[in-house]
Design a protein around this motif. Structure first.
Motif, PDB file in Angstrom:
ATOM      1  N   ILE A  25       1.196 -36.528 -41.331  1.00  0.00           N
ATOM      2  CA  ILE A  25       0.730 -37.704 -42.086  1.00  0.00           C
ATOM      3  C   ILE A  25       0.649 -37.451 -43.590  1.00  0.00           C
ATOM      4  CG2 ILE A  25      -0.461 -38.730 -40.114  1.00  0.00           C
ATOM      5  CD1 ILE A  25      -3.089 -37.764 -41.223  1.00  0.00           C
ATOM      6  N   THR A  26       0.758 -36.194 -43.997  1.00  0.00           N
ATOM      7  CA  THR A  26       0.768 -35.900 -45.438  1.00  0.00           C
ATOM      8  C   THR A  26       2.178 -35.656 -45.957  1.00  0.00           C
ATOM      9  OG1 THR A  26       0.267 -33.562 -45.051  1.00  0.00           O
ATOM     10  CG2 THR A  26      -1.608 -35.038 -45.490  1.00  0.00           C
ATOM     11  N   GLY A  27       3.177 -36.162 -45.237  1.00  0.00           N
ATOM     12  CA  GLY A  27       4.540 -36.137 -45.746  1.00  0.00           C
ATOM     13  C   GLY A  27       5.464 -35.087 -45.188  1.00  0.00           C
ATOM     14  N   GLY A  28       5.034 -34.356 -44.171  1.00  0.00           N
ATOM     15  CA  GLY A  28       5.921 -33.370 -43.553  1.00  0.00           C
ATOM     16  C   GLY A  28       7.116 -34.042 -42.893  1.00  0.00           C
ATOM     17  N   THR A  29       8.189 -33.294 -42.747  1.00  0.00           N
ATOM     18  CA  THR A  29       9.368 -33.820 -42.067  1.00  0.00           C
ATOM     19  C   THR A  29       9.247 -33.561 -40.572  1.00  0.00           C
ATOM     20  OG1 THR A  29      10.581 -31.759 -42.384  1.00  0.00           O
ATOM     21  CG2 THR A  29      10.835 -33.454 -44.085  1.00  0.00           C
ATOM     22  N   PHE A  30       9.914 -34.390 -39.780  1.00  0.00           N
ATOM     23  CA  PHE A  30       9.856 -34.183 -38.327  1.00  0.00           C
ATOM     24  C   PHE A  30      11.161 -34.576 -37.674  1.00  0.00           C
ATOM     25  CE2 PHE A  30       8.868 -38.642 -38.600  1.00  0.00           C
ATOM     26  CZ  PHE A  30       9.305 -39.202 -37.407  1.00  0.00           C
ATOM     27  N   ILE A  31      11.363 -33.993 -36.504  1.00  0.00           N
ATOM     28  CA  ILE A  31      12.533 -34.301 -35.679  1.00  0.00           C
ATOM     29  C   ILE A  31      12.130 -34.072 -34.226  1.00  0.00           C
ATOM     30  CG2 ILE A  31      13.471 -31.959 -35.838  1.00  0.00           C
ATOM     31  CD1 ILE A  31      16.279 -33.295 -35.898  1.00  0.00           C
ATOM     32  N   VAL A  32      12.716 -34.880 -33.328  1.00  0.00           N
ATOM     33  CA  VAL A  32      12.515 -34.715 -31.883  1.00  0.00           C
ATOM     34  C   VAL A  32      13.897 -34.682 -31.253  1.00  0.00           C
ATOM     35  CG1 VAL A  32      11.571 -35.736 -29.775  1.00  0.00           C
ATOM     36  CG2 VAL A  32      10.272 -35.872 -31.913  1.00  0.00           C
ATOM     37  N   SER A  33      14.140 -33.684 -30.410  1.00  0.00           N
ATOM     38  CA  SER A  33      15.456 -33.521 -29.783  1.00  0.00           C
ATOM     39  C   SER A  33      15.749 -34.666 -28.824  1.00  0.00           C
ATOM     40  CB  SER A  33      15.523 -32.191 -29.033  1.00  0.00           C
ATOM     41  OG  SER A  33      14.690 -32.241 -27.895  1.00  0.00           O
ATOM     42  N   ASP A  34      17.026 -34.888 -28.595  1.00  0.00           N
ATOM     43  CA  ASP A  34      17.447 -35.935 -27.664  1.00  0.00           C
ATOM     44  C   ASP A  34      17.449 -35.455 -26.218  1.00  0.00           C
ATOM     45  OD1 ASP A  34      17.839 -37.923 -29.576  1.00  0.00           O
ATOM     46  OD2 ASP A  34      19.883 -37.260 -29.983  1.00  0.00           O
ATOM     47  N   GLY A  35      17.830 -34.197 -26.002  1.00  0.00           N
ATOM     48  CA  GLY A  35      18.005 -33.714 -24.638  1.00  0.00           C
ATOM     49  C   GLY A  35      16.845 -32.860 -24.155  1.00  0.00           C
ATOM     50  N   PRO A  36      16.587 -32.895 -22.861  1.00  0.00           N
ATOM     51  CA  PRO A  36      15.500 -32.091 -22.286  1.00  0.00           C
ATOM     52  C   PRO A  36      15.934 -30.659 -21.968  1.00  0.00           C
ATOM     53  CG  PRO A  36      16.434 -33.487 -20.599  1.00  0.00           C
ATOM     54  CD  PRO A  36      17.173 -33.804 -21.877  1.00  0.00           C
ATOM     55  N   THR A  37      14.934 -29.787 -21.917  1.00  0.00           N
ATOM     56  CA  THR A  37      15.108 -28.378 -21.541  1.00  0.00           C
ATOM     57  C   THR A  37      14.000 -28.050 -20.541  1.00  0.00           C
ATOM     58  OG1 THR A  37      15.928 -27.875 -23.758  1.00  0.00           O
ATOM     59  CG2 THR A  37      15.190 -26.014 -22.436  1.00  0.00           C
ATOM     60  N   PRO A  38      14.292 -27.286 -19.479  1.00  0.00           N
ATOM     61  CA  PRO A  38      13.247 -26.928 -18.517  1.00  0.00           C
ATOM     62  C   PRO A  38      12.115 -26.131 -19.190  1.00  0.00           C
ATOM     63  CG  PRO A  38      15.421 -26.422 -17.635  1.00  0.00           C
ATOM     64  CD  PRO A  38      15.610 -26.770 -19.079  1.00  0.00           C
ATOM     65  N   ALA A  39      10.890 -26.485 -18.858  1.00  0.00           N
ATOM     66  CA  ALA A  39       9.719 -25.860 -19.466  1.00  0.00           C
ATOM     67  C   ALA A  39       9.697 -24.347 -19.266  1.00  0.00           C
ATOM     68  CB  ALA A  39       8.443 -26.483 -18.900  1.00  0.00           C
ATOM     69  N   ASP A  40      10.110 -23.865 -18.087  1.00  0.00           N
ATOM     70  CA  ASP A  40      10.054 -22.418 -17.847  1.00  0.00           C
ATOM     71  C   ASP A  40      11.034 -21.669 -18.749  1.00  0.00           C
ATOM     72  OD1 ASP A  40      12.225 -23.451 -16.408  1.00  0.00           O
ATOM     73  OD2 ASP A  40      11.863 -22.219 -14.643  1.00  0.00           O
ATOM     74  N   HIS A  41      12.145 -22.277 -19.087  1.00  0.00           N
ATOM     75  CA  HIS A  41      13.101 -21.678 -20.026  1.00  0.00           C
ATOM     76  C   HIS A  41      12.452 -21.567 -21.412  1.00  0.00           C
ATOM     77  CE1 HIS A  41      16.942 -20.715 -21.875  1.00  0.00           C
ATOM     78  NE2 HIS A  41      16.711 -21.665 -22.760  1.00  0.00           N
ATOM     79  N   LEU A  42      11.790 -22.634 -21.832  1.00  0.00           N
ATOM     80  CA  LEU A  42      11.090 -22.621 -23.121  1.00  0.00           C
ATOM     81  C   LEU A  42       9.941 -21.612 -23.117  1.00  0.00           C
ATOM     82  CD1 LEU A  42      11.010 -26.476 -23.704  1.00  0.00           C
ATOM     83  CD2 LEU A  42      12.395 -24.788 -24.949  1.00  0.00           C
ATOM     84  N   ALA A  43       9.265 -21.491 -21.986  1.00  0.00           N
ATOM     85  CA  ALA A  43       8.148 -20.546 -21.888  1.00  0.00           C
ATOM     86  C   ALA A  43       8.615 -19.118 -22.140  1.00  0.00           C
ATOM     87  CB  ALA A  43       7.482 -20.653 -20.513  1.00  0.00           C
ATOM     88  N   ARG A  44       9.754 -18.754 -21.567  1.00  0.00           N
ATOM     89  CA  ARG A  44      10.274 -17.396 -21.775  1.00  0.00           C
ATOM     90  C   ARG A  44      10.654 -17.165 -23.238  1.00  0.00           C
ATOM     91  NH1 ARG A  44      12.440 -18.791 -16.851  1.00  0.00           N
ATOM     92  NH2 ARG A  44      14.502 -19.244 -17.699  1.00  0.00           N
ATOM     93  N   ILE A  45      11.268 -18.158 -23.860  1.00  0.00           N
ATOM     94  CA  ILE A  45      11.645 -18.046 -25.276  1.00  0.00           C
ATOM     95  C   ILE A  45      10.399 -17.874 -26.151  1.00  0.00           C
ATOM     96  CG2 ILE A  45      12.569 -19.334 -27.253  1.00  0.00           C
ATOM     97  CD1 ILE A  45      14.573 -20.606 -25.222  1.00  0.00           C
ATOM     98  N   TYR A  46       9.408 -18.714 -25.911  1.00  0.00           N
ATOM     99  CA  TYR A  46       8.217 -18.678 -26.763  1.00  0.00           C
ATOM    100  C   TYR A  46       7.305 -17.495 -26.441  1.00  0.00           C
ATOM    101  CZ  TYR A  46       9.727 -22.565 -29.405  1.00  0.00           C
ATOM    102  OH  TYR A  46      10.462 -23.338 -30.269  1.00  0.00           O
ATOM    103  N   ARG A  47       7.411 -16.938 -25.253  1.00  0.00           N
ATOM    104  CA  ARG A  47       6.688 -15.696 -24.971  1.00  0.00           C
ATOM    105  C   ARG A  47       7.269 -14.568 -25.829  1.00  0.00           C
ATOM    106  NH1 ARG A  47       6.662 -13.918 -18.938  1.00  0.00           N
ATOM    107  NH2 ARG A  47       8.875 -13.807 -19.405  1.00  0.00           N
TER     108      ARG A  47
END
Length: 123
Positions: A25-47
């Protein structure tokens, strides 16, 4: 998705959601991806990212909690979003449901200064 819609979705899912909403809300930029990714795949990346940021001593917000939430979501398809603070000090990663109508988790990582830029306050 509009800035206001995304700001409304950022509740108290993790402790990074409030600062992410403030950055948005203070002017940051944002983007949201179009395609989904399985949560467990993201969990391993972010771990892995959690381990790296801990090793480097890089400040984060709610990264461990986000990893836990991603593992709990198992194979649920998620969309990824990103908010960059206007002052470029923080980047926030958002994990939304497949229809991008709710935020599951949010984490923030402090951005380091580029190597050629002097640190402020240094003598």
């Amino acid at each position: 998705m509009t800035r206001d819609e995304l700001a409304r979705m950022l509740g108290e899912q993790t402790t990074a959601c409030g600062p992410a909403r403030d950055a948005l809300i203070t002017g940051g930029t944002f983007i949201v991806s179009d395609g989904p990714t399985p949560a467990d795949h993201l969990a391993r990346i972010y771990r892995r990212r959690l381990r790296l940021t801990q090793k480097r001593g890089q400040p984060t917000l709610a990264l461990a909690a986000t990893v836990d939430l991603l593992f709990q979501a198992a194979e649920e398809p998620l969309r990824i979003g990103r908010i960059n603070a206007a002052d470029t000090s923080w980047t926030f990663m958002l994990f939304l449901n497949a229809s991008a109508t709710a935020v599951l988790a949010c984490t923030g990582v402090a951005r380091s200064k580029p190597p050629d830029e002097p640190a402020t306050g240094a003598n």
